[in-house]
Design a protein around this motif. Structure first.
Motif, PDB file in Angstrom:
ATOM      1  N   LEU A 107       0.770  -1.286  -0.124  1.00  0.00           N
ATOM      2  CA  LEU A 107       0.117   0.191  -0.112  1.00  0.00           C
ATOM      3  C   LEU A 107       0.784   1.451  -0.055  1.00  0.00           C
ATOM      4  CD1 LEU A 107      -2.788   1.404   0.209  1.00  0.00           C
ATOM      5  CD2 LEU A 107      -2.615   0.953   2.543  1.00  0.00           C
ATOM      6  N   LEU A 110       2.310   1.961  -3.110  1.00  0.00           N
ATOM      7  CA  LEU A 110       1.238   2.389  -4.118  1.00  0.00           C
ATOM      8  C   LEU A 110       0.919   3.883  -3.859  1.00  0.00           C
ATOM      9  CD1 LEU A 110      -0.256   0.674  -6.124  1.00  0.00           C
ATOM     10  CD2 LEU A 110      -2.121   0.571  -4.342  1.00  0.00           C
ATOM     11  N   ARG A 122      -5.113   8.326   1.636  1.00  0.00           N
ATOM     12  CA  ARG A 122      -4.355   8.519   2.829  1.00  0.00           C
ATOM     13  C   ARG A 122      -5.164   8.947   3.686  1.00  0.00           C
ATOM     14  NH1 ARG A 122       1.152  11.906   0.691  1.00  0.00           N
ATOM     15  NH2 ARG A 122       1.905  10.184  -0.377  1.00  0.00           N
ATOM     16  N   GLN A 183      -1.257   2.642  10.627  1.00  0.00           N
ATOM     17  CA  GLN A 183      -0.043   3.067  11.232  1.00  0.00           C
ATOM     18  C   GLN A 183       1.237   2.603  10.596  1.00  0.00           C
ATOM     19  OE1 GLN A 183      -0.549   2.736  15.517  1.00  0.00           O
ATOM     20  NE2 GLN A 183       0.963   4.166  15.872  1.00  0.00           N
ATOM     21  N   VAL A 186       1.704   4.307   7.170  1.00  0.00           N
ATOM     22  CA  VAL A 186       2.243   5.712   7.396  1.00  0.00           C
ATOM     23  C   VAL A 186       3.522   5.766   7.509  1.00  0.00           C
ATOM     24  CG1 VAL A 186       2.102   7.643   8.945  1.00  0.00           C
ATOM     25  CG2 VAL A 186      -0.175   6.865   7.905  1.00  0.00           C
ATOM     26  N   VAL A 187       4.174   4.923   8.667  1.00  0.00           N
ATOM     27  CA  VAL A 187       5.686   5.015   8.796  1.00  0.00           C
ATOM     28  C   VAL A 187       6.246   4.355   7.720  1.00  0.00           C
ATOM     29  CG1 VAL A 187       7.170   3.524  10.299  1.00  0.00           C
ATOM     30  CG2 VAL A 187       5.088   4.447  11.267  1.00  0.00           C
ATOM     31  N   ALA A 190       6.521   7.267   5.090  1.00  0.00           N
ATOM     32  CA  ALA A 190       7.599   8.240   5.548  1.00  0.00           C
ATOM     33  C   ALA A 190       8.912   7.973   5.143  1.00  0.00           C
ATOM     34  CB  ALA A 190       7.361   8.454   6.988  1.00  0.00           C
ATOM     35  N   GLY A 191       8.990   6.455   5.320  1.00  0.00           N
ATOM     36  CA  GLY A 191      10.451   5.975   5.108  1.00  0.00           C
ATOM     37  C   GLY A 191      10.737   5.868   3.631  1.00  0.00           C
ATOM     38  N   VAL A 225      13.623   1.378   9.215  1.00  0.00           N
ATOM     39  CA  VAL A 225      12.137   1.761   9.254  1.00  0.00           C
ATOM     40  C   VAL A 225      11.868   0.456   9.283  1.00  0.00           C
ATOM     41  CG1 VAL A 225      10.277   2.859   8.389  1.00  0.00           C
ATOM     42  CG2 VAL A 225      12.160   3.937   7.981  1.00  0.00           C
ATOM     43  N   ALA A 228      12.346  -1.393  12.732  1.00  0.00           N
ATOM     44  CA  ALA A 228      11.772  -0.688  13.743  1.00  0.00           C
ATOM     45  C   ALA A 228      10.171  -0.998  13.870  1.00  0.00           C
ATOM     46  CB  ALA A 228      11.915   0.786  13.639  1.00  0.00           C
TER      47      ALA A 228
ATOM     48  N   MET B   1       4.362  -2.734 -12.905  1.00  0.00           N
ATOM     49  CA  MET B   1       3.010  -2.976 -12.730  1.00  0.00           C
ATOM     50  C   MET B   1       2.308  -2.332 -13.537  1.00  0.00           C
ATOM     51  SD  MET B   1       0.983  -3.697  -8.972  1.00  0.00           S
ATOM     52  CE  MET B   1       1.965  -2.659  -8.208  1.00  0.00           C
ATOM     53  N   ARG B   6      -2.534  -1.027 -10.598  1.00  0.00           N
ATOM     54  CA  ARG B   6      -2.311  -0.379  -9.479  1.00  0.00           C
ATOM     55  C   ARG B   6      -3.577   0.392  -9.022  1.00  0.00           C
ATOM     56  NH1 ARG B   6       2.172   3.533 -11.311  1.00  0.00           N
ATOM     57  NH2 ARG B   6       3.270   2.254 -12.647  1.00  0.00           N
ATOM     58  N   LEU B  10      -5.458  -0.045  -5.489  1.00  0.00           N
ATOM     59  CA  LEU B  10      -5.715   0.646  -4.560  1.00  0.00           C
ATOM     60  C   LEU B  10      -7.284   0.755  -4.215  1.00  0.00           C
ATOM     61  CD1 LEU B  10      -4.421   3.319  -3.373  1.00  0.00           C
ATOM     62  CD2 LEU B  10      -5.539   4.532  -5.223  1.00  0.00           C
ATOM     63  N   TYR B  13      -7.986  -1.962  -1.457  1.00  0.00           N
ATOM     64  CA  TYR B  13      -7.414  -1.653  -0.266  1.00  0.00           C
ATOM     65  C   TYR B  13      -8.661  -0.737   0.452  1.00  0.00           C
ATOM     66  CZ  TYR B  13      -5.847   2.159   2.774  1.00  0.00           C
ATOM     67  OH  TYR B  13      -5.650   2.898   3.714  1.00  0.00           O
ATOM     68  N   ARG B 262       0.067  13.411  11.892  1.00  0.00           N
ATOM     69  CA  ARG B 262       0.877  12.485  11.144  1.00  0.00           C
ATOM     70  C   ARG B 262       2.505  12.730  11.052  1.00  0.00           C
ATOM     71  NH1 ARG B 262      -1.876  11.606   5.467  1.00  0.00           N
ATOM     72  NH2 ARG B 262      -0.667  13.430   5.172  1.00  0.00           N
ATOM     73  N   LEU B 265       3.564  11.723  14.495  1.00  0.00           N
ATOM     74  CA  LEU B 265       3.630  10.075  14.527  1.00  0.00           C
ATOM     75  C   LEU B 265       4.864   9.803  13.973  1.00  0.00           C
ATOM     76  CD1 LEU B 265       1.503   8.221  15.531  1.00  0.00           C
ATOM     77  CD2 LEU B 265       0.753   7.838  13.291  1.00  0.00           C
ATOM     78  N   MET B 266       4.976  10.062  12.642  1.00  0.00           N
ATOM     79  CA  MET B 266       5.827   9.615  11.781  1.00  0.00           C
ATOM     80  C   MET B 266       7.423   9.889  12.546  1.00  0.00           C
ATOM     81  SD  MET B 266       5.578  10.655   7.953  1.00  0.00           S
ATOM     82  CE  MET B 266       4.105  11.487   7.556  1.00  0.00           C
ATOM     83  N   ALA B 269       7.889   7.401  15.247  1.00  0.00           N
ATOM     84  CA  ALA B 269       7.983   6.163  14.798  1.00  0.00           C
ATOM     85  C   ALA B 269       9.338   5.951  14.162  1.00  0.00           C
ATOM     86  CB  ALA B 269       6.682   5.921  14.217  1.00  0.00           C
ATOM     87  N   VAL B 270       9.443   6.767  13.229  1.00  0.00           N
ATOM     88  CA  VAL B 270      10.734   6.651  12.347  1.00  0.00           C
ATOM     89  C   VAL B 270      11.966   6.657  13.347  1.00  0.00           C
ATOM     90  CG1 VAL B 270      11.813   7.236  10.392  1.00  0.00           C
ATOM     91  CG2 VAL B 270       9.622   7.070  10.264  1.00  0.00           C
ATOM     92  N   GLY B 272      12.307   6.038  16.385  1.00  0.00           N
ATOM     93  CA  GLY B 272      12.525   4.983  17.289  1.00  0.00           C
ATOM     94  C   GLY B 272      13.247   4.023  16.711  1.00  0.00           C
TER      95      GLY B 272
END
Lengths: 303, 272
Positions: A107, A110, A122, A183, A186-187, A190-191, A225, A228, B1, B6, B10, B13, B262, B265-266, B269-270, B272
């Motif tokens: 995803l 994509l 998103r 979540q 999203v991480v 970002a990576g 990433v 983690a 692809m 694609r 999407l 999902y 966001r 959060l990123m 998280a990143v 970390g």
């Protein structure tokens, strides 16, 4: 706030690290308001919780607690219900983590491309994250409902998804993936966005295709990433409680009784505080072992 | 692809993500008669809002909603007030405490709740705070604090040190420079952290379940679970309606701060 040429710049440097005790004292002072509650309500209880694992603590008000050494651990290892719940916990945590990661990676790749509607996708991606887990559990109960649920409606089946021994755990795993995907996505997104574009341009000159770019650049660049987020996801999943509690309460017949549901019942239904704490310690040991091996292998492959 | 493939992925999902939500909405709008019929359909034949009214009649949604609101607001404010100075210290100084604090943020993620909640439950009982909203708030603050600290220190780091230095050169004291230079730039981060703490507390179920045994003090998540009934009698319509209502605050807040939260959060998280 302007620095003019004739004024000696930076005669005062308030925040540069300084020698001596002043900085240390200031830091401590600033940290204190956060430190005290964390120590009193988090670190302290945690240490006491670990201690409880070696006692026969019960929930009664006047219970006399005595030290019993490793006997709780012996009981745990001999407890068939624990092993059943441990097995379910591992199946749950590994499959949710892995499947969620694969789906999220796809995803994220994509969403990282120029597709129409990706902004909408998103935004939608964050919805499960913002929803109360209890509502997620209740919502999926409606989806899985044997009579009024849409899943049976669409498939033309009459399965009682959450009460059927053979499908309850997979059904719960799907909810776990649904809940955690945003979540993770999203991480990973970002990576992906932090991978330098020049790297791609460099191999494009050599005529590298989509797959080679993915294997040779995206994946290696993303590795920190990925390590983690999968580690964190695994830890969160093995410690999951609320979602599954609302979905099945551990049923049918314990088929979805994750370790934390087991511990919750031992502690707050039967009052075995010491035994439940033992289970907590056991889970920590397993998690650290699994993560240790995983992180060690990742590090060795990376170097 | 291929491009078509694609879009198909999407779409798949979006469907996976959206269909439970749509089903929740559909269920909330159905009459009991339609719910009892054997062939569930997406579109309610006779859409009705009675489930929403019934939801309020069947459980104490207003009372428990207010209690959740009080706990969540108190948690958010307390968390930020306690975390802000510490976040500033974390971002600006390098010391042993910093490393220990950040280490704790990570370590606290690994430990199962059960190890902390049992002693915490014993402490709250001794302080006569079990079954009380202040007790629950205290628990929420402690559990939100590490991540809030992490978020906030990221925002502090984003404020260039030079600005503070420049203010100091201009003769502003430490406190002045913090209030007039750093604080305004930090405001968005503080808002994001407040909302993160608010939503965490608003959504929280487990600690509420353990701390609040008395039905009179139940928060919203506890009340929602009551809709599933003690004897397996489930009133699906009101349950769906109440669930939707409980999600509204989170969604509203989320819509407001979506982008900011966001990135926080990123960052968390990143890094970390």
């Amino acid at each position: 706030m302007t620095l003019t040429a004739d004024r000696p710049a930076r005669t005062v440097t308030p925040n540069r690290p300084r020698r001596g005790g002043r900085q240390g004292r200031e830091t401590l002072l600033l940290m204190l308001p956060a430190l005290v509650p964390v120590l009193v309500f988090s670190v302290g209880p945690l240490l006491y919780g670990i201690f409880l694992a070696f006692t026969d603590a019960r929930s009664g008000r006047n219970a006399v607690t005595s030290f019993v050494g490793l006997s709780n651990f012996g009981d745990l290892l001999a407890d068939g219900d624990f092993w059943a719940s441990f097995r379910i916990g591992m199946i749950w945590a590994v499959s949710v983590t892995v499947l969620q990661f694969l789906a999220s990676l796809g995803l994220a790749l994509l969403l990282n491309q120029d597709l129409r509607f990706r902004g909408f996708a998103r935004v939608l991606a964050v919805v499960p994250w913002a929803m109360p887990p209890v509502v997620i559990g209740l919502m999926w109960r409606l989806v899985y409902h044997p009579d009024a649920g849409i899943l049976n409606g669409m498939l033309g089946t009459e399965i009682d998804w959450l009460n059927d021994f053979s499908v309850a755990l997979p059904a719960v795993i799907v909810v776990g993936i649904w809940t955690g995907m945003p979540q993770t996505t999203v991480v990973l997104l970002a990576g992906l966005q932090s991978v330098p574009k020049e790297l791609y341009e460099a191999v494009e000159v050599d005529g590298a295709g989509v797959w080679r770019k993915f294997w040779n650049i995206t994946l290696p660049q993303l590795r920190p990433v990925i390590v983690a987020i999968t580690s964190l996801d695994f830890v969160w999943n093995i410690n999951q409680f609320g979602l599954v509690y609302v979905l099945t309460q551990g049923g049918p017949g314990g088929q979805t009784r994750l370790p934390m549901l087991f511990a919750y019942e031992e502690a707050f239904r039967y009052g075995f505080f010491g035994y439940a704490a033992t289970l907590g310690v056991a889970i920590v040991i397993v998690v650290l072992a699994v993560l240790g091996v995983y992180l060690w292998r990742q590090m060795r492959e990376a170097s | 692809m291929g491009k078509a493939l694609r879009y198909l992925a999407l779409a798949g999902y979006v469907v996976f993500l959206a269909f439970p939500l749509l089903w929740l909405l559909s269920t909330a709008l159905k009459t009991p008669q339609e719910m009892a019929s054997l062939h569930p359909t997406w579109i309610p034949r006779a859409p009705t809002l009675t489930n929403f009214a019934d939801a309020f009649g069947e459980q104490d949604l207003v009372g428990s909603g207010l209690r959740s609101l009080v706990v969540a607001v108190a948690t958010a404010v307390l968390t930020v007030v306690l975390a802000l100075p510490a976040a500033y210290a974390l971002a600006r100084y390098r010391s042993m405490i910093n490393r220990i604090a950040l280490g704790w943020v990570l370590v606290s993620q690994v430990f199962p709740f059960i190890l902390i909640i049992i002693p915490l439950f014993m402490v709250l009982r001794r302080l006569e705070l079990s079954n009380t909203l202040p007790g629950l708030t205290l628990v929420h603050v402690t559990f939100v604090l590490p991540f809030a600290l992490w978020m906030l220190q990221g925002y502090v780091r984003a404020v260039p040190r030079e600005l503070e230095e420049a203010a100091a050169v201009d003769g502003a004291g430490r406190v002045r420079s913090l209030l007039s230079v750093v604080a305004p730039l930090l405001a968005p981060g503080v808002v994001a952290t407040l909302l993160f703490a608010f939503i965490s507390s608003w959504n929280e179920f487990l600690f509420a379940l353990i701390v609040l045994k008395d039905p009179d003090v139940a928060t919203l998540p506890l009340t929602l679970v009551k809709f599933t009934g003690a004897e397996g009698v489930v009133r699906l319509g009101p349950l769906a309606a109440a669930s939707l209502l409980a999600t509204v605050p989170s969604l509203v807040f989320f819509a407001v701060i979506q982008r900011r939260l966001r990135s926080g959060l990123m960052a968390g998280a990143v890094k970390g």
